[in-house]
Enzyme design. Structure first.
Site, PDB file in Angstrom:
ATOM      1  N   HIS A  71       0.814  -1.216   0.000  1.00  0.00           N
ATOM      2  CA  HIS A  71       0.000   0.000   0.000  1.00  0.00           C
ATOM      3  C   HIS A  71       0.851   1.271   0.000  1.00  0.00           C
ATOM      4  O   HIS A  71       2.062   1.238   0.207  1.00  0.00           O
ATOM      5  CB  HIS A  71      -0.931   0.012   1.211  1.00  0.00           C
ATOM      6  N   SER A 140       1.765   3.893  -5.159  1.00  0.00           N
ATOM      7  CA  SER A 140       2.385   5.082  -4.589  1.00  0.00           C
ATOM      8  C   SER A 140       3.678   4.723  -3.862  1.00  0.00           C
ATOM      9  O   SER A 140       4.596   4.192  -4.465  1.00  0.00           O
ATOM     10  CB  SER A 140       1.378   5.783  -3.667  1.00  0.00           C
TER      11      SER A 140
END
Length: 311
Positions: A71, A140
């Site tokens: 994540h 990201s």
């Protein structure tokens, strides 16, 4: 008969009042229930292990080749169930809370820079006996860590999936970078206004969030703000050039990017592709920084098509 109907009406009324009371008084339970439901629909189970001095919590489910998903900054393992729902049919999906986030250990004495986190991911894989090449993906910050891992340990990576990855030094300056240069950091949330601003920056079409749940979400973000600030500074103290790290990489790679990303500019997709030997690009129209949440089915379809082409 009238008494019976009255009793039924009273029972229904009490039930409705009870549900509303839980919704208003215990919003964290509602949020936890929603997360559990998403995990269940994706076939994911919560587990934990110890690696590199950190207790690491993760979601796991599905069958087939292993796909490790990392994540982004401020996110956690629950960024993945929406897209994992379409992936666990073909892949054994593992989605950890990276050290310093979610339910995993936060150690004020540790450093959480790019290379530090990459080595912790390696230790996490070792703790799960994942020693054969696996598929590694991330969004990201997690995408940058996944890419760095593929650059440093190409023999352990079967394929790479970069979703709006951070750290592409050759990309155009994003809105986030301009704000950081002015001394503002929208990634750090301490109140409802900052939460709304972050959601607007992350999505083109934000998910529907009941207003009654927002205070609980803000409280959770605010509680993590100080440690998130430390991690953010650790990352900035050792800048990463992901395009430099992956230059000449032979790892088969899919680069997925939302064309309206305000945090990391979409120009980074072509910068990465140009320097890699087996990279493909999938640009998602009218999508922001977190495609796996905003358009999970389309995001998964792109990855599955990519994998089909490798066979």
């Amino acid at each position: 008969m009238k008494r019976f109907l009255l009793r039924v009406a009273l029972l229904i009324g009490c039930a409705v009042i009870a549900v509303v009371a839980v919704w208003l008084l215990f919003p964290e339970r509602i949020i936890d229930s929603g997360r559990w439901l998403q995990r269940y629909r994706a076939g994911l189970t919560k587990r934990s292990t110890t690696a590199a001095g950190h207790r690491i919590t993760y979601l796991e489910g599905g069958s087939g080749d292993t796909l490790l998903l990392l994540h982004g900054f401020g996110g956690d393992k629950d960024n993945w169930p929406l897209v994992a729902r379409y992936l666990t049919r073909q892949f054994h999906v593992i989605a950890p809370d990276l050290p310093g986030f979610g339910d995993s250990t936060r150690d004020p004495a540790s450093t959480y820079g790019w290379a530090d986190q990459m080595e912790r991911v390696h230790a996490f894989m070792e703790s799960l006996n994942l020693r054969e090449p696996i598929h590694v993906g991330g969004n990201s910050m997690g995408g940058a860590i996944a890419g760095l891992y593929a650059a440093r340990h190409p023999d352990r990576v079967k394929s790479l999936w970069l979703i709006d990855p951070a750290g592409v030094s050759g990309a155009r300056q994003s809105e986030l970078l301009r704000l950081l240069a002015q001394g503002e950091n929208p990634m750090l949330v301490g109140n409802a206004g900052q939460f709304d601003r972050l959601i607007a920056m992350l999505f083109v079409h934000p998910p529907t969030i009941p207003r009654s749940l927002i205070p609980a979400l803000v409280r959770a973000r605010a509680a993590q703000r100080e440690f998130n600030q430390k991690i953010f500074q650790d990352l900035r103290n050792a800048p990463l050039s992901l395009d430099g790290e992956l230059s000449g990489s032979r790892v088969p790679t899919l680069i997925t990017w939302g064309d309206q990303d305000r945090l990391v500019d979409v120009s980074g997709a072509e910068v990465l592709r140009a320097g890699m030997l087996q990279a493909q690009v999938a640009i998602l129209k009218s999508v922001g920084h977190v495609p796996m949440i905003e358009v999970p089915e389309a995001t998964a379809a792109g990855f599955l098509n990519f994998q089909a082409g490798l066979r």
